[in-house]
Design a protein around this motif. Structure first.
Motif, short mmCIF file in Angstrom:
data_model
loop_
_atom_site.label_atom_id
_atom_site.label_comp_id
_atom_site.label_asym_id
_atom_site.label_seq_id
_atom_site.Cartn_x
_atom_site.Cartn_y
_atom_site.Cartn_z
N MET A 101 0.70 -0.98 -0.08
CA MET A 101 0.01 0.14 -0.10
C MET A 101 0.93 1.21 0.10
SD MET A 101 -2.77 1.30 2.82
CE MET A 101 -3.86 -0.03 2.64
N VAL A 102 0.41 2.28 -0.64
CA VAL A 102 1.35 3.51 -0.98
C VAL A 102 0.34 4.62 -0.24
CG1 VAL A 102 2.30 5.24 -2.25
CG2 VAL A 102 2.48 2.91 -3.15
N VAL A 103 0.66 5.29 0.73
CA VAL A 103 -0.01 6.18 1.59
C VAL A 103 0.58 7.74 1.41
CG1 VAL A 103 -0.91 6.97 3.68
CG2 VAL A 103 -0.75 4.62 3.24
N ALA A 104 -0.22 8.71 1.00
CA ALA A 104 0.31 10.18 0.90
C ALA A 104 -0.23 10.59 2.09
CB ALA A 104 -0.41 10.61 -0.54
N LEU A 105 0.67 11.68 2.76
CA LEU A 105 0.44 12.65 3.80
C LEU A 105 0.41 13.92 3.24
CD1 LEU A 105 0.14 13.20 6.63
CD2 LEU A 105 2.65 13.10 6.83
N ASP A 106 -0.61 14.62 3.32
CA ASP A 106 -1.11 15.86 3.15
C ASP A 106 -0.46 16.76 4.41
OD1 ASP A 106 -1.75 18.58 2.47
OD2 ASP A 106 -3.27 18.01 1.24
N LEU A 107 0.70 17.53 4.39
CA LEU A 107 1.12 18.17 5.44
C LEU A 107 0.20 19.22 5.86
CD1 LEU A 107 5.04 17.77 5.49
CD2 LEU A 107 3.45 16.50 7.06
N GLY A 108 -0.27 19.97 4.66
CA GLY A 108 -1.13 21.33 4.55
C GLY A 108 -2.37 21.19 5.49
N VAL A 109 -2.99 19.79 5.48
CA VAL A 109 -4.40 19.63 6.01
C VAL A 109 -4.41 18.42 7.05
CG1 VAL A 109 -5.87 20.59 4.28
CG2 VAL A 109 -5.35 18.30 4.24
N GLU A 110 -2.98 18.09 7.22
CA GLU A 110 -2.68 16.94 8.31
C GLU A 110 -3.90 15.67 8.14
OE1 GLU A 110 -2.60 18.59 12.22
OE2 GLU A 110 -0.76 19.73 11.60
N ASP A 111 -3.82 15.46 6.76
CA ASP A 111 -4.62 14.26 6.35
C ASP A 111 -3.61 13.36 5.70
OD1 ASP A 111 -6.94 12.86 6.58
OD2 ASP A 111 -7.86 13.78 4.56
N TYR A 112 -4.31 12.17 5.66
CA TYR A 112 -3.51 10.97 4.77
C TYR A 112 -4.72 10.30 3.72
CZ TYR A 112 -5.07 7.54 7.95
OH TYR A 112 -5.89 6.79 8.67
N ARG A 113 -4.03 9.51 2.71
CA ARG A 113 -5.08 8.70 1.85
C ARG A 113 -4.16 7.70 1.09
NH1 ARG A 113 -4.92 10.95 -3.59
NH2 ARG A 113 -3.98 12.73 -3.50
#
Length: 165
Positions: free
Chosen positions: A1-13
């Motif tokens: 699984m590859v997970v992306a972390l969006d530091l701007g909104v502190e969310d991942y997907r």
């Protein structure tokens, strides 16, 4: 699984991978000319290199090239694309921390090995950014939120609570 972390909104997907018929491979990730790069390593048989042309869109995965075991010197354990040539017709790749070579995208083959490399080395692509990973960090090492939390704790203790030693 590859997970992306969006530091701007502190969310991942989850980042959806390219479609494969054969599921028996190891995953490695990189970046190539600003695009997410997905490497499917089929355990010494071949390495497929994919790029995501439109970030977050599964259908934009494009297979850039594939290198088979017979195309490299020695055993094919790992492969890492580093950069495009100025013309964009070749990709500089690192093979097993032992070789640097050019992959010709038009001819679909390894073109030139770069001579004079040390016995073992590691190369990586560097992506420059003007965005700070933690823009709120102060000189005291605490973030603005941490400093506000400290002030709230001080206020909390000064309103109706006494510390008895």
């Amino acid at each position: 699984m590859v997970v992306a972390l969006d530091l701007g909104v502190e969310d991942y997907r989850e980042v959806l991978q390219p479609e494969y018929k054969d599921k028996n491979f190891y995953i490695d990730l990189g970046i190539l000319r600003g695009c997410l790069c997905f490497l499917a390593n089929f355990l010494g048989q071949r390495v497929d290199v994919w790029i995501m042309k439109e970030y977050g869109v599964r259908e934009s995965w494009t297979k850039l090239f594939s290198v088979a075991q017979g195309e490299v010197n020695g055993f094919l354990r790992s492969l890492k694309p580093l950069a495009y040539s100025k013309s964009g017709d070749e990709v500089l790749i690192e093979h097993d921390n032992l070789d640097l070579c050019w992959y010709d995208l038009k001819r679909k083959q390894i073109k030139n090995r770069i001579p004079g490399m040390p016995y073992s080395f590691e190369a990586d692509a560097f992506v420059e950014s003007l965005i700070s990973v933690n823009p709120n960090r102060h000189l005291d090492g605490r973030t603005q939120d941490e400093n506000e939390d400290m002030n709230m704790r001080d206020d909390f203790l000064s309103e109706g609570f006494k510390l008895v030693l």
